[in-house]
Design a protein around this motif. Sequence first.
Motif, short mmCIF file in Angstrom:
data_model
loop_
_atom_site.label_atom_id
_atom_site.label_comp_id
_atom_site.label_asym_id
_atom_site.label_seq_id
_atom_site.Cartn_x
_atom_site.Cartn_y
_atom_site.Cartn_z
N ILE A 220 0.84 -1.20 0.00
CA ILE A 220 0.00 0.00 0.00
C ILE A 220 0.88 1.26 0.00
O ILE A 220 0.61 2.22 -0.72
CB ILE A 220 -0.95 -0.03 1.22
CG1 ILE A 220 -2.00 -1.13 1.02
CG2 ILE A 220 -1.63 1.33 1.41
CD1 ILE A 220 -2.84 -1.41 2.24
N SER A 221 1.95 1.23 0.80
CA SER A 221 2.89 2.36 0.79
C SER A 221 3.51 2.54 -0.59
O SER A 221 3.68 3.67 -1.07
CB SER A 221 3.99 2.15 1.84
OG SER A 221 3.45 2.18 3.14
N ALA A 222 3.86 1.41 -1.22
CA ALA A 222 4.44 1.49 -2.56
C ALA A 222 3.44 2.09 -3.55
O ALA A 222 3.81 2.88 -4.43
CB ALA A 222 4.87 0.09 -3.03
N THR A 223 2.17 1.74 -3.39
CA THR A 223 1.14 2.29 -4.28
C THR A 223 1.03 3.80 -4.09
O THR A 223 0.93 4.56 -5.07
CB THR A 223 -0.21 1.63 -3.96
OG1 THR A 223 -0.08 0.22 -4.11
CG2 THR A 223 -1.29 2.15 -4.90
N PHE A 224 1.05 4.24 -2.83
CA PHE A 224 0.99 5.69 -2.58
C PHE A 224 2.25 6.38 -3.11
O PHE A 224 2.17 7.51 -3.60
CB PHE A 224 0.82 5.95 -1.08
CG PHE A 224 -0.62 5.97 -0.63
CD1 PHE A 224 -1.29 7.16 -0.45
CD2 PHE A 224 -1.31 4.78 -0.41
CE1 PHE A 224 -2.62 7.19 -0.06
CE2 PHE A 224 -2.65 4.79 -0.01
CZ PHE A 224 -3.30 6.00 0.17
N LEU A 225 3.39 5.70 -2.99
CA LEU A 225 4.63 6.29 -3.52
C LEU A 225 4.55 6.47 -5.03
O LEU A 225 4.88 7.54 -5.56
CB LEU A 225 5.82 5.39 -3.16
CG LEU A 225 7.19 5.88 -3.62
CD1 LEU A 225 7.58 7.16 -2.90
CD2 LEU A 225 8.26 4.80 -3.39
N ILE A 226 4.08 5.44 -5.72
CA ILE A 226 3.98 5.52 -7.18
C ILE A 226 2.93 6.57 -7.58
O ILE A 226 3.15 7.38 -8.49
CB ILE A 226 3.62 4.14 -7.76
CG1 ILE A 226 4.74 3.14 -7.49
CG2 ILE A 226 3.34 4.24 -9.26
CD1 ILE A 226 4.36 1.69 -7.77
#
Length: 337
Positions: A220-226
Motif C-alpha cells: 500500500i505504501s508502494a502504491t501511494f509512492l507511485i
Amino acid sequence: MDLATLLPFLVNVIAGGLVLGFVYAIIALGYTMVYGVLQLINFAHSEVFVTGAVVGFEVFRVLTPSPMNGYLKLLIALLAAMVISGLLNVLIERLAYRPLRNAPKLVPLITAIGVSLVLQDVLRLIEGFQGRFDLTYTLPEGFSGKFCGEGSSCVALGNALRTIGLDLQLKDVILIVVSLLSLAVLNYLVNRTRLGKAIRAVAQDRVTAGLMGIDSNRMISATFLIGGALGGISGVLFGLKFGTVNAYSGFDPGIIAFTAAVLGGIGSIPGAVLGGLTLGVIQNLIGVTNIFGGLLGIANLESIDASYQRIGAFIVLVLILIFKPTGLLGKSNVEKV
C-alpha cells in the motif's frame, strides 16, 4: 469560416484537448491506483499534484541563471517533484489513512478532504514566507516557442504539421512525450514486475495476499509512492503547460481528473488514461462551441464559450453515473493495481 479553414482549426482544437487530457490522465492515475488498492478516494491527491508543481517551480527558479541545458533542468525538476510528492503521499497514508483502515468508509473520506485543506494552507504558508502566491514558471529558452519552428533543423516537419492544423508548441510535445514515457513505465511496473504483481494481489484480496507472504502495508505504501510520483510529474507538466500555479491550483484539475478516473472506470489504469483524454478533448470542444454556433447560425450556441468548460466534465460524470456507473471500460475489464 469555410471548410478548408474549419478542418485545421478543428484538428488543432482536438490536439490541444489531447495535450490537456494527458495531464488529466497522469493525475487520474494517482486517484485510480489508490482506489484500486484501498477503495479510498484520496482527495488529497490534488494537493500532492500541486506540491509537485511548486517543487518544479522552485527547481526552475533556482536553475534559471545556470547555463545548464533546458532538458536537463526539466529532468531535475521532474525527479525532484516525483521524490517529494511520492514521499508526501506515503506520509499522508502512514499518518492519516492507515490508523483509519478499519473505520467506516466515510471516516477516511472525510479525513482525505481534511488533509487536502491542510496541505493547501501549508503550501500557501511556505510560499507566503517568500512573499509569493502565484508562482510563474521560468521556462528554459525555446520551450514556449513553436515545435520545429523557423530556424530549427526540423522546420519541414513543423510546416507539414501546421498545414494540417497541428500548431503545437515545443512544451506541448514535451508534455506528450513525458506522459507517454510515464504511462509505459507504469504499465511495465504494474504488469511485468514482482512489485506490480504483489500490488495487484493486495488490490484483489488483501487477506489472501497476506497469507501468501505479501506485506500488504508495504504494498500500500508502494502504491501511494507511485501515485504520488505520478502526481509530481503531472504537477510539473501542469506548470509547464499553464505557466502559473498557486496553492489552490489543484482543485479544478483534481476534480476533473477524478471525473476522468470515474469516466474510464475507477481502479482501471487504461480507463484513467481514456477518461483523461476524453475529458480533455470535450473541454476544448466546449471552449469553441461559440465559434461553431456562429458557423451554423445557432444563436444559443454562440453564448457557450470557454467559461463553460468545467460544466462539460461534470455533465459527462453525471451521464456516466446514470447510464454506466462502472465507467467506459466496465467492471469486467477493470485491472486493479
